[in-house]
Enzyme design. Structure first.
Site, PDB file in Angstrom:
ATOM      1  CB  ALA A  68     -31.266 -11.304 -27.101  1.00 40.89           C
ATOM      2  CB  THR A 109     -30.095  -9.256 -18.742  1.00 40.42           C
ATOM      3  OG1 THR A 109     -29.539  -8.638 -18.024  1.00 40.42           O
ATOM      4  CG2 THR A 109     -31.919  -8.266 -18.792  1.00 40.42           C
ATOM      5  CE1 TYR A 132     -30.605  -6.856 -22.550  1.00 39.65           C
ATOM      6  CE2 TYR A 132     -29.463  -6.361 -21.060  1.00 39.65           C
ATOM      7  CZ  TYR A 132     -29.684  -7.143 -21.823  1.00 39.65           C
ATOM      8  OH  TYR A 132     -29.246  -8.077 -21.863  1.00 39.65           O
ATOM      9  CE  LYS A 136     -33.053 -11.179 -22.867  1.00 40.24           C
ATOM     10  NZ  LYS A 136     -33.122 -11.690 -24.306  1.00 40.24           N
TER      11      LYS A 136
END
Length: 295
Positions: A68, A109, A132, A136
């Site tokens: 990732a 996350t 981000y 995710k």
């Protein structure tokens, strides 16, 4: 059980590979892209044919997708690259795993949440505040389209590192040793989590799968210590017997890329299965930083 680990040269992937490889219940292979050694397979996860060939040759029962782009600032600076790895390559992998009846475990996350209503259960509605987190969350969505796959959300990670800056947590050791006046964030509440503990948690999950426990949907794991970056620096200072009086606190959010306030993850879905960690945070930090102390 045959296991394939993507991103096996990264911070999390190395510990997962090491933990599972040492267990005779598993046959383990790992892939990497930029840091390939003799134990790993070079694989470009954006190359559909290469991914398909790798899966057909190894024939894994489970694929743990650790690869990732995990740095929020880098995601914001290079959104196309981050989306390719966190979403597009994940969708490709999820589809091809489904075609060979392999289960995909997607590492996600706590940043899928906005941090305004902690603690968060795995069923709570995500609302990421930065690119981000959005990437995710999109990765989660493409994985969960397939019933056989599942997601493991994790917070701020640290562990055995090749260099201190590999994790924002271990990088604080240099901040302490330099003894230069510095201001650290004292607003965002974080939950430092050991990749070695995550590897042990994944091992426990896989052993339960071997015994026919079904994993599906979203699971979460986290360390138990809540702290800001400023507070963590003091925890590291105490663990490593260093001074921290040159560090001051910034109690207002001051980030180039937005961060959520507190994304504490409720891990009860795993603890209710008997899955647990072993060590307190200070012990984990001291063990992982000891090779750097005095350097």
């Amino acid at each position: 059980m045959k296991i394939l680990i993507t991103g096996a040269s990264g911070l999390l992937g190395r510990s997962v590979f090491k933990q599972l490889y040492s267990n005779p219940a598993f046959t383990v292979a790992g892939t990497a892209f930029s840091r390939v050694d003799e134990n790993l397979i070079h694989l470009d996860l954006s190359d559909s044919d290469a991914v398909k060939t790798c899966l057909q040759e190894i024939k894994p029962d489970v694929v743990i997708h650790c690869a990732a782009e995990r740095w929020p600032d880098r995601c914001a600076e290079n959104p196309d690259t981050a989306w390719q790895l966190n979403v597009s390559s994940t969708e490709l992998l999820a589809k091809q795993c489904s075609e060979i009846d392999a289960q995909l475990v997607y590492i996600s996350t706590d940043y899928v949440f906005d941090g305004t209503a902690a603690p968060y259960s795995s069923d709570d509605t995500p609302n990421p505040v930065n690119f981000y987190g959005r990437s995710k969350r999109a990765g989660e969505e493409v994985v969960l389209k397939y019933a056989n796959h599942w997601v493991l959300r994790l917070p701020w990670l640290f562990g055995p590192v090749a260099y201190l800056e590999e994790s924002g947590i271990t990088a604080l050791l240099d901040t302490l040793r330099e003894q230069k006046p510095v201001t650290l964030d004292h607003w965002a509440v974080r939950f430092p989590t050991s990749v070695e503990e995550v590897a042990e948690v994944l091992e426990q999950c896989l052993l339960k799968i071997c015994c026919n426990t079904k994993f599906e949907g979203i699971y979460q794991w986290s360390g138990d210590t809540a702290c800001t970056r400023y507070e963590l620096a003091h925890i590291i200072a105490e663990a490593c017997e260093l001074r921290a009086d040159h560090i001051s606190a910034d109690s207002e959010p001051n980030f180039s890329v937005p961060r959520p306030y507190n994304c504490q993850l409720d891990k009860s879905r795993l603890t209710d299965l008997g899955i647990q960690g072993k060590e307190p945070l200070q012990q984990q930090l001291a063990r992982n930083l000891k090779t750097f102390i005095g350097n």
